[in-house]
Design an enzyme around this catalytic site. Structure first.
Site, PDB file in Angstrom:
ATOM      1  CG  HIS A 232     -37.086  35.383 -35.848  1.00  0.00           C
ATOM      2  ND1 HIS A 232     -36.202  34.349 -35.643  1.00  0.00           N
ATOM      3  CD2 HIS A 232     -36.520  36.174 -36.794  1.00  0.00           C
ATOM      4  CE1 HIS A 232     -35.146  34.514 -36.417  1.00  0.00           C
ATOM      5  NE2 HIS A 232     -35.327  35.604 -37.134  1.00  0.00           N
ATOM      6  CG  ASN A 313     -30.722  40.987 -29.534  1.00  0.00           C
ATOM      7  OD1 ASN A 313     -31.430  40.499 -30.416  1.00  0.00           O
ATOM      8  ND2 ASN A 313     -29.449  40.667 -29.396  1.00  0.00           N
ATOM      9  CG  HIS A 514     -30.789  33.992 -39.193  1.00  0.00           C
ATOM     10  ND1 HIS A 514     -31.829  33.098 -39.132  1.00  0.00           N
ATOM     11  CD2 HIS A 514     -31.333  35.216 -38.961  1.00  0.00           C
ATOM     12  CE1 HIS A 514     -32.953  33.749 -38.862  1.00  0.00           C
ATOM     13  NE2 HIS A 514     -32.678  35.035 -38.758  1.00  0.00           N
ATOM     14  CD  GLU A 517     -29.377  39.880 -40.251  1.00  0.00           C
ATOM     15  OE1 GLU A 517     -30.302  40.682 -40.035  1.00  0.00           O
ATOM     16  OE2 GLU A 517     -29.107  38.922 -39.479  1.00  0.00           O
ATOM     17  CG  HIS A 536     -30.873  37.668 -43.324  1.00  0.00           C
ATOM     18  ND1 HIS A 536     -31.770  38.699 -43.442  1.00  0.00           N
ATOM     19  CD2 HIS A 536     -31.001  37.207 -42.047  1.00  0.00           C
ATOM     20  CE1 HIS A 536     -32.418  38.865 -42.306  1.00  0.00           C
ATOM     21  NE2 HIS A 536     -31.976  37.972 -41.442  1.00  0.00           N
ATOM     22  CG  ASP A 591     -35.805  39.008 -39.840  1.00  0.00           C
ATOM     23  OD1 ASP A 591     -35.918  38.127 -38.965  1.00  0.00           O
ATOM     24  OD2 ASP A 591     -34.772  39.687 -39.977  1.00  0.00           O
ATOM     25  CG  ASP A 592     -37.675  39.863 -36.279  1.00  0.00           C
ATOM     26  OD1 ASP A 592     -38.069  38.911 -35.596  1.00  0.00           O
ATOM     27  OD2 ASP A 592     -36.499  40.026 -36.645  1.00  0.00           O
ATOM     28  N   PRO A 593     -42.051  41.046 -38.232  1.00  0.00           N
ATOM     29  CG  PRO A 593     -43.833  39.890 -39.208  1.00  0.00           C
ATOM     30  CD  PRO A 593     -42.545  39.676 -38.458  1.00  0.00           C
ATOM     31  CG  LEU A 594     -43.143  43.481 -32.368  1.00  0.00           C
ATOM     32  CD1 LEU A 594     -44.576  43.954 -32.148  1.00  0.00           C
ATOM     33  CD2 LEU A 594     -42.681  42.608 -31.198  1.00  0.00           C
TER      34      LEU A 594
END
Length: 730
Positions: A232, A313, A514, A517, A536, A591-594
């Site tokens: 994302h 979130n 998605h 998951e 997922h 998915d979300d490296p942050l």
């Protein structure tokens, strides 16, 4: 029940062990020299280890020999299932289960057509009505009104989908299908374990003492092209990149005007407009740029997000402040009107370019951007942002993620029904497809867009699918539609749009939601019918029949173990190593490296953790990387550069070792085992004294189909093999 035969005869599904056996002697206590076997290679009969194989089976095996990699000179292990005996009933559990699986594979074909031949030119003028100025007639608007939710003709009605979906859900809990699926998945894993133990040294190109052999090819994973197939953009940068970017802007560009707000005059004369700078925003938060750290940004996943999607979130807001999220992590289309109109997503665009520059030379990605369906002009804003800031790059293909937030939009008054949301999502695409000249920004953006995603938490209760489901125009309650309902209408609209664009020679889009998951595994049943791939998919571990069907259909699955570890499933319980060994079409993604990664190379981090935890070899990593390229939506010209001219085929003719760093032996193994599995399903449905049953559909091309396709494209298997040998010598 099973008979194991060892021979140099090339039998479908065999596991290679080398011409003279090697370690196989100690494992099976059997001699395997060619002169100690009696083998009849005729089409009708075969003898191995002195035991005759019944003629009907031998004939079927001979027909299936077309899917053997003849130019690879290896012995094979053939594990045959229970023999067919005279008097077997068509109602025996094994036969019934195999027939049910065949029916489900055929059902998917009614929704997802075989892929087009890559590189083929699109069609000419659309057979659908077009006016002389190049714009489309309003047929698609009429279709939307008549159907209540689908632009253009849909190949399947909602009622048909519900019936197929319920039939699939019933079949995958049938005890006969469950038993067969479990056994076959175990068999696939056993085959891989045997293959790996006997041929690993051949695949890595060294002998038992580590010396180079004539099979040597560079298996260096760091030279292979890798695509991050699920990531994302709002969390696609690393925490360190975000920290440095915010610090840099707050330190050196603190006088940037980022908002304009209304304030009351001191003399009571009404409101006036006041410019708010970035420095003002940081002062209100009460944090000095030099004091910021990754820790106090509060974006890294911790124990509070496990099985708590609401807490997860909140991590999208640095320092817990929505103002910073609005400034740094949103496009123009996503920003809240009235408090960030000045920047219009400029900071986010600059941060994305910083992320692109950080990517390694051979790393690519499919980042997700959001379209919410809250207004008709979202696409115009997003496309204008994309063009204005020059976001086009060969390093990335965009996927559009549609959050399943209908209740939020309904309660806020932005939409009156689910049909309004679908209209906001898809109507602008039809308009841009019909008249690209009138929507140049959207047309340009779609050239760099490869597909759609559907995102949100799958956990929680939802309404059951029923035959009398209301159409979107009638869905006016505040309740969110079921996952399968969402999936159907996303698929139906994308399929109709693709048909229209394909006829006009325009690019088409995949649907890769998605799915699996968390929540109900039945979501994976809906995706089996409608999706080109899923992100997922870890809930497949709870439903062996669906897992087996995903293998047989070779549906792409982008697994994110580090993300799953933080949110729903620990690494020690991850099904990824089983999926990979069994031959499911899996890739690794971030998915979300942050949130989930600690280093500046999150994709390498994902592969590194997987290799160490599950003892994956360099060949395994290169195979997963090759899967990621084949799963991705990058243009044909780039895939040819990364994988070879025939990358879209399935046998080892598709593989160029110098590009993919995957040995032909591994590709041949996957190809033969798959066709052996389909052969097995056909075999257990064959009864003595009965006519041959219709064959199961194959989701890998056979050798004959590949040869026909090569001939259609002006090539031949012989010329491709010659090219492979020349490249190998070089």
């Amino acid at each position: 029940v099973f008979r194991l035969s060892l021979s140099d005869a090339r039998e479908v599904g065999a596991v290679g062990f080398g011409r003279h056996g090697g370690g196989i002697r100690g494992l099976f206590r059997a001699k395997t020299h060619r002169d100690e076997h009696r083998v009849l290679r005729s089409a009708g009969e075969r003898v191995a280890l002195g035991k005759w194989v019944s003629t009907p089976i031998a004939k079927a095996q001979a027909r299936n020999m077309q899917n053997i990699e003849d130019y690879i000179d290896i012995g094979r292990i053939s594990i045959n299932g229970p023999r067919i005996r005279q008097g077997d009933s068509p109602d025996r559990p094994l036969t019934v289960a195999a027939e049910m699986l065949r029916g489900l594979l055929l059902k998917r074909r009614e929704y997802i057509s075989p892929p087009d031949v890559p590189g083929a030119e699109g069609g000419g003028a659309s057979p659908l009505e077009r006016s002389p100025d190049g714009t489309s007639a309003a047929f698609w608007k009429d279709a939307f009104r008549e159907s209540g939710g689908v632009f253009g003709p849909s190949p399947k009605s909602l009622r048909d989908f519900v019936a197929d979906y319920q039939a699939l859900c019933d079949a995958v809990v049938d005890r006969r299908v469950v038993a067969l699926s479990r056994r076959r998945l175990k068999m696939l894993q056993y085959k891989y374990d045997i293959h790996s133990s006997l041929r690993r040294l051949d695949e890595t190109g060294v002998d038992a003492v580590g010396r180079d052999t004539d099979l040597q090819d560079n298996r260096d994973f760091y030279q292979a092209v890798v695509v991050d197939t699920h990531v994302h953009m709002a969390a696609g940068m690393t925490a360190r990149d975000l920290l440095e970017f915010i610090q840099g802007k707050a330190t050196y560009q603190s006088d940037d005007i980022v908002q304009v707000e209304g304030v009351r005059r001191k003399d009571g004369g009404g409101a006036v407009q006041k410019a708010v700078t970035l420095g003002d925003v940081m002062s209100r938060i009460g944090v000095k740029p030099a004091e910021l750290t990754v820790g106090n940004l509060g974006v890294q996943a911790d124990a509070t997000v496990f099985e708590r999607f609401d807490n997860f979130n909140s991590k999208y807001s640095p320092l817990g402040k929505n103002d910073l999220r609005n400034l740094f992590l949103k496009t123009r289309a996503e920003q809240v009107a009235g408090n960030a109109d000045v920047l219009e997503g400029r900071y986010f665009a600059e941060l994305i370019k910083k992320t692109f520059r950080r990517m390694a030379k051979n790393h690519y990605a499919e980042y997700r951007l959001s379209i919410y369906g809250k207004s008709h002009d979202e696409w115009d804003k997003l496309a204008a942002w994309h063009s204005t800031h020059g976001m086009s790059t060969d390093k990335n293909q965009w996927l559009i993620q549609v959050p399943r937030i209908y209740p939020v939009l309904k309660r806020s008054g932005k939409v009156a029904s689910f049909a309004d949301m679908l209209d906001n999502i898809f109507a602008p695409l039809w308009e841009a497809s019909a008249a690209p000249g009138r929507h140049p920004h959207i047309d340009h953006f779609l050239r760099y867009t490869s597909g759609f995603d559907s995102v949100d938490s799958e956990d929680g209760a939802e309404a059951a699918m029923a035959a009398a489901m209301p159409v979107p125009a009638e869905w006016t309650s505040d309740e969110n539609p079921p996952y399968a309902y969402w999936t159907y209408y996303m698929w139906a609209n994308i399929a109709a749009l693709n048909a229209y664009r394909r006829e006009r020679g325009q690019s088409t889009f995949s649907f890769r939601p998605h799915c699996g998951e968390c929540g109900n595994p039945r979501h994976l049943a809906a995706a089996f019918l409608t999706a080109d791939g899923v992100s997922h998919g870890i809930q497949l571990r709870l439903a062996p029949p669906l897992q087996y069907l995903y293998y047989l259909a070779q549906i792409p699955i982008a697994v994110s173990p580090l993300s799953n570890n933080s949110l729903f499933l620990g690494l020690e319980k991850s099904p990824f190593p089983q999926f990979f060994k069994q031959g499911l079409n899996v890739s690794l993604s971030t998915d979300d490296p942050l949130f989930f990664h600690q280093t500046q190379e999150p994709l390498i981090e994902e592969y590194s953790v997987a290799s160490k935890l599950w003892r994956l070899s360099s060949t395994d990593l290169c195979e997963i990387a090759r899967n990621s390229v084949r799963q991705s939506g990058f243009p044909h010209r780039q895939k040819v550069k990364w994988g070879g001219a025939c990358y879209y085929l399935d046998s080892s003719i598709s593989n160029v070792e110098a590009k993919t760093h995957v040995p032909d032996l591994r590709v041949a193994y996957r190809f033969e085992v798959y066709h052996d599995e389909v052969f097995y399903l056909n075999r257990v449905r064959t009864l003595e004294g009965h006519p041959p049953p219709p064959p199961c559909p194959r989701y890998m091309r056979t050798m004959a189909e590949e040869d026909a396709l090569l001939e259609q494209m002006g090539r031949s298997r012989g010329s491709e093999l010659t090219g492979k040998r020349v490249r190998a010598k070089l």
